[in-house]
Design a protein around this motif. Structure first.
Motif, PDB file in Angstrom:
ATOM      1  N   ILE A 157       0.843  -1.198   0.000  1.00 51.78           N
ATOM      2  CA  ILE A 157       0.000   0.000   0.000  1.00 51.78           C
ATOM      3  C   ILE A 157       0.878   1.248   0.000  1.00 51.78           C
ATOM      4  CG2 ILE A 157      -1.915   1.168   1.130  1.00 51.78           C
ATOM      5  CD1 ILE A 157      -2.607  -1.692   0.352  1.00 51.78           C
ATOM      6  N   PRO A 158       0.917   2.029  -1.081  1.00 56.55           N
ATOM      7  CA  PRO A 158       1.712   3.265  -1.116  1.00 56.55           C
ATOM      8  C   PRO A 158       1.181   4.309  -0.134  1.00 56.55           C
ATOM      9  CG  PRO A 158       1.099   2.553  -3.337  1.00 56.55           C
ATOM     10  CD  PRO A 158       0.277   1.746  -2.379  1.00 56.55           C
ATOM     11  N   TRP A 159       2.064   5.210   0.279  1.00 58.36           N
ATOM     12  CA  TRP A 159       1.691   6.237   1.241  1.00 58.36           C
ATOM     13  C   TRP A 159       0.581   7.146   0.710  1.00 58.36           C
ATOM     14  CZ3 TRP A 159       1.609   6.993   6.116  1.00 58.36           C
ATOM     15  CH2 TRP A 159       1.349   8.269   6.633  1.00 58.36           C
ATOM     16  N   GLN A 160       0.593   7.442  -0.586  1.00 55.37           N
ATOM     17  CA  GLN A 160      -0.444   8.295  -1.154  1.00 55.37           C
ATOM     18  C   GLN A 160      -1.833   7.677  -0.974  1.00 55.37           C
ATOM     19  OE1 GLN A 160       2.327   7.302  -2.581  1.00 55.37           O
ATOM     20  NE2 GLN A 160       3.267   8.876  -3.880  1.00 55.37           N
ATOM     21  N   ILE A 161      -1.899   6.354  -1.046  1.00 56.27           N
ATOM     22  CA  ILE A 161      -3.170   5.654  -0.834  1.00 56.27           C
ATOM     23  C   ILE A 161      -3.616   5.798   0.620  1.00 56.27           C
ATOM     24  CG2 ILE A 161      -4.307   3.403  -0.853  1.00 56.27           C
ATOM     25  CD1 ILE A 161      -3.765   4.511  -3.631  1.00 56.27           C
ATOM     26  N   ILE A 162      -2.659   5.647   1.528  1.00 58.38           N
ATOM     27  CA  ILE A 162      -2.983   5.767   2.955  1.00 58.38           C
ATOM     28  C   ILE A 162      -3.509   7.159   3.277  1.00 58.38           C
ATOM     29  CG2 ILE A 162      -1.972   5.730   5.280  1.00 58.38           C
ATOM     30  CD1 ILE A 162      -0.015   3.587   4.227  1.00 58.38           C
ATOM     31  N   GLU A 163      -2.908   8.179   2.673  1.00 55.78           N
ATOM     32  CA  GLU A 163      -3.396   9.548   2.885  1.00 55.78           C
ATOM     33  C   GLU A 163      -4.835   9.703   2.386  1.00 55.78           C
ATOM     34  OE1 GLU A 163      -0.277  11.815   0.949  1.00 55.78           O
ATOM     35  OE2 GLU A 163       0.411  12.504   2.904  1.00 55.78           O
ATOM     36  N   GLY A 164      -5.138   9.045   1.279  1.00 58.10           N
ATOM     37  CA  GLY A 164      -6.513   9.065   0.773  1.00 58.10           C
ATOM     38  C   GLY A 164      -7.470   8.355   1.714  1.00 58.10           C
ATOM     39  N   TRP A 165      -7.013   7.265   2.313  1.00 62.50           N
ATOM     40  CA  TRP A 165      -7.837   6.546   3.282  1.00 62.50           C
ATOM     41  C   TRP A 165      -8.165   7.426   4.480  1.00 62.50           C
ATOM     42  CZ3 TRP A 165      -5.229   1.039   3.869  1.00 62.50           C
ATOM     43  CH2 TRP A 165      -5.385   0.335   2.659  1.00 62.50           C
ATOM     44  N   ARG A 166      -7.202   8.243   4.899  1.00 64.04           N
ATOM     45  CA  ARG A 166      -7.430   9.118   6.060  1.00 64.04           C
ATOM     46  C   ARG A 166      -8.679   9.967   5.850  1.00 64.04           C
ATOM     47  NH1 ARG A 166      -7.361  14.063   6.936  1.00 64.04           N
ATOM     48  NH2 ARG A 166      -6.449  14.547   4.888  1.00 64.04           N
ATOM     49  N   GLU A 167      -8.763  10.584   4.686  1.00 64.95           N
ATOM     50  CA  GLU A 167      -9.906  11.448   4.400  1.00 64.95           C
ATOM     51  C   GLU A 167     -11.197  10.649   4.290  1.00 64.95           C
ATOM     52  OE1 GLU A 167     -11.284  14.794   1.083  1.00 64.95           O
ATOM     53  OE2 GLU A 167      -9.284  13.887   0.995  1.00 64.95           O
ATOM     54  N   LYS A 168     -11.137   9.518   3.587  1.00 66.90           N
ATOM     55  CA  LYS A 168     -12.337   8.710   3.388  1.00 66.90           C
ATOM     56  C   LYS A 168     -12.840   8.111   4.694  1.00 66.90           C
ATOM     57  CE  LYS A 168     -11.171   7.561  -1.393  1.00 66.90           C
ATOM     58  NZ  LYS A 168     -10.693   6.508  -2.323  1.00 66.90           N
ATOM     59  N   GLY A 169     -11.919   7.841   5.613  1.00 67.42           N
ATOM     60  CA  GLY A 169     -12.294   7.247   6.892  1.00 67.42           C
ATOM     61  C   GLY A 169     -12.715   8.258   7.937  1.00 67.42           C
ATOM     62  N   GLY A 170     -12.646   9.549   7.600  1.00 66.97           N
ATOM     63  CA  GLY A 170     -13.068  10.584   8.524  1.00 66.97           C
ATOM     64  C   GLY A 170     -12.041  10.932   9.580  1.00 66.97           C
ATOM     65  N   PHE A 171     -10.762  10.664   9.293  1.00 67.57           N
ATOM     66  CA  PHE A 171      -9.701  10.980  10.251  1.00 67.57           C
ATOM     67  C   PHE A 171      -9.091  12.343   9.927  1.00 67.57           C
ATOM     68  CE2 PHE A 171      -9.863   6.327  10.251  1.00 67.57           C
ATOM     69  CZ  PHE A 171      -9.895   6.070  11.607  1.00 67.57           C
ATOM     70  N   ARG A 172      -8.740  13.079  10.950  1.00 66.67           N
ATOM     71  CA  ARG A 172      -8.122  14.382  10.732  1.00 66.67           C
ATOM     72  C   ARG A 172      -6.608  14.307  10.688  1.00 66.67           C
ATOM     73  NH1 ARG A 172      -9.575  17.187  16.605  1.00 66.67           N
ATOM     74  NH2 ARG A 172      -8.540  15.649  17.922  1.00 66.67           N
ATOM     75  N   GLU A 173      -6.052  13.191  11.145  1.00 66.20           N
ATOM     76  CA  GLU A 173      -4.595  13.068  11.210  1.00 66.20           C
ATOM     77  C   GLU A 173      -4.178  11.637  10.899  1.00 66.20           C
ATOM     78  OE1 GLU A 173      -0.950  13.565  14.496  1.00 66.20           O
ATOM     79  OE2 GLU A 173      -3.031  13.944  15.070  1.00 66.20           O
ATOM     80  N   ALA A 174      -3.055  11.490  10.174  1.00 67.54           N
ATOM     81  CA  ALA A 174      -2.438  10.184   9.943  1.00 67.54           C
ATOM     82  C   ALA A 174      -0.944  10.356  10.185  1.00 67.54           C
ATOM     83  CB  ALA A 174      -2.708   9.686   8.528  1.00 67.54           C
ATOM     84  N   ARG A 175      -0.456   9.887  11.319  1.00 68.15           N
ATOM     85  CA  ARG A 175       0.928  10.106  11.709  1.00 68.15           C
ATOM     86  C   ARG A 175       1.765   8.855  11.472  1.00 68.15           C
ATOM     87  NH1 ARG A 175       0.083  11.805  16.579  1.00 68.15           N
ATOM     88  NH2 ARG A 175       1.158  10.383  17.994  1.00 68.15           N
ATOM     89  N   LEU A 176       2.776   8.989  10.622  1.00 70.46           N
ATOM     90  CA  LEU A 176       3.683   7.881  10.339  1.00 70.46           C
ATOM     91  C   LEU A 176       4.641   7.710  11.508  1.00 70.46           C
ATOM     92  CD1 LEU A 176       4.727   5.761   8.305  1.00 70.46           C
ATOM     93  CD2 LEU A 176       6.233   7.538   7.377  1.00 70.46           C
ATOM     94  N   LEU A 177       4.723   6.497  12.044  1.00 73.10           N
ATOM     95  CA  LEU A 177       5.528   6.246  13.238  1.00 73.10           C
ATOM     96  C   LEU A 177       6.927   5.726  12.928  1.00 73.10           C
ATOM     97  CD1 LEU A 177       2.824   4.629  15.570  1.00 73.10           C
ATOM     98  CD2 LEU A 177       3.411   7.040  15.273  1.00 73.10           C
TER      99      LEU A 177
END
Length: 231
Positions: free
Chosen positions: A195-215
């Motif tokens: 799963i590329p990072w750009q996809i994960i960023e898209g998931w953040r918005e679709k899932g209703g999250f305001r933040e996605a922090r890479l650990l």
């Protein structure tokens, strides 16, 4: 074993209501319990996985992680922390799986996601070849023998010559082979998406999250993305 650059804060688990979505044999359920979670609900579709987890957590439910809101509407927005570690990329529809788990997170709270990244083993042509061979075998015994075959880096004429030579070198030098369980985990799922990072960023918005922090931002050859989402 490389540690994360930033840990999941203990306070998002301690004293909170947690969901282990796709709990497997229950290792993360046990971790959350030991970190002081007020409650952990462990969910999986596998009977044997739930039997294992039930040894230390009676609060288990057999449920498809793709259908959490439909099967358990009372779980929508009901959890303070959702662990979704190593599950999404092993489904036929990663986005659907993610949104299913995301629906159970309370506003203001957290979901921890781990998915395979482009720099890891699951993005290698050899891994895909080995997985194809594994799934072509018809019996459990044949598949387990192939797991040992891969684990011991044995010569295989189905592999490119350079791979066999590299394996020969690694074996002669005594390099660590990992674990048999790790090889089985690599080969067994029907789906092992990267799963590329750009996809994960898209998931953040679709899932209703305001933040996605890479650990694990400082990992040079990143084999996985460890991400803490907050609604």
């Amino acid at each position: 074993m490389r540690k994360l650059d930033e840990s999941v804060p203990v306070e998002v688990i301690r004293g909170r209501r947690c969901l282990d979505a796709g709990c497997g044999m229950g290792r993360w359920t046990r971790v959350m319990q030991r970190l002081g979670a007020a409650e952990v609900v462990s969910v999986d579709v596998s009977k044997s996985a739930l039997e294992s987890t039930r040894r230390f957590n009676p609060n288990t439910q057999r449920c498809d992680v793709m259908k959490l809101p439909e099967v358990h509407p009372e779980w929508v927005g009901a959890f303070d922390f959702v662990n979704f570690w190593g599950v999404v990329m092993c489904t036929h529809d990663p986005l659907k799986a993610f949104l299913s788990a995301a629906a159970t997170v309370r506003d203001g709270d957290y979901l921890f996601l781990m998915v395979y990244a482009e720099g890891g083993l699951h993005h290698q042509p050899l891994t895909n070849l080995q997985r194809k061979i594994f799934h072509s075998l018809s019996s459990v015994e044949e598949r387990l023998r192939f797991v040992e075959h891969v684990f011991h880096r044995r010569w295989d004429w189905r592999y490119p010559l350079r791979v066999n030579l590299k394996n020969l070198y690694l074996n002669l030098r005594g390099f660590h082979k990992g674990t048999l369980v790790g090889v089985l985990d690599m080969l067994e799922p029907w789906y092992n998406w990267v799963i590329p990072w750009q996809i994960i960023e898209g998931w953040r918005e679709k899932g209703g999250f305001r933040e996605a922090r890479l650990l694990n931002p400082k990992e040079e050859r990143r084999c996985a993305y460890h991400v803490l989402f907050r609604k």
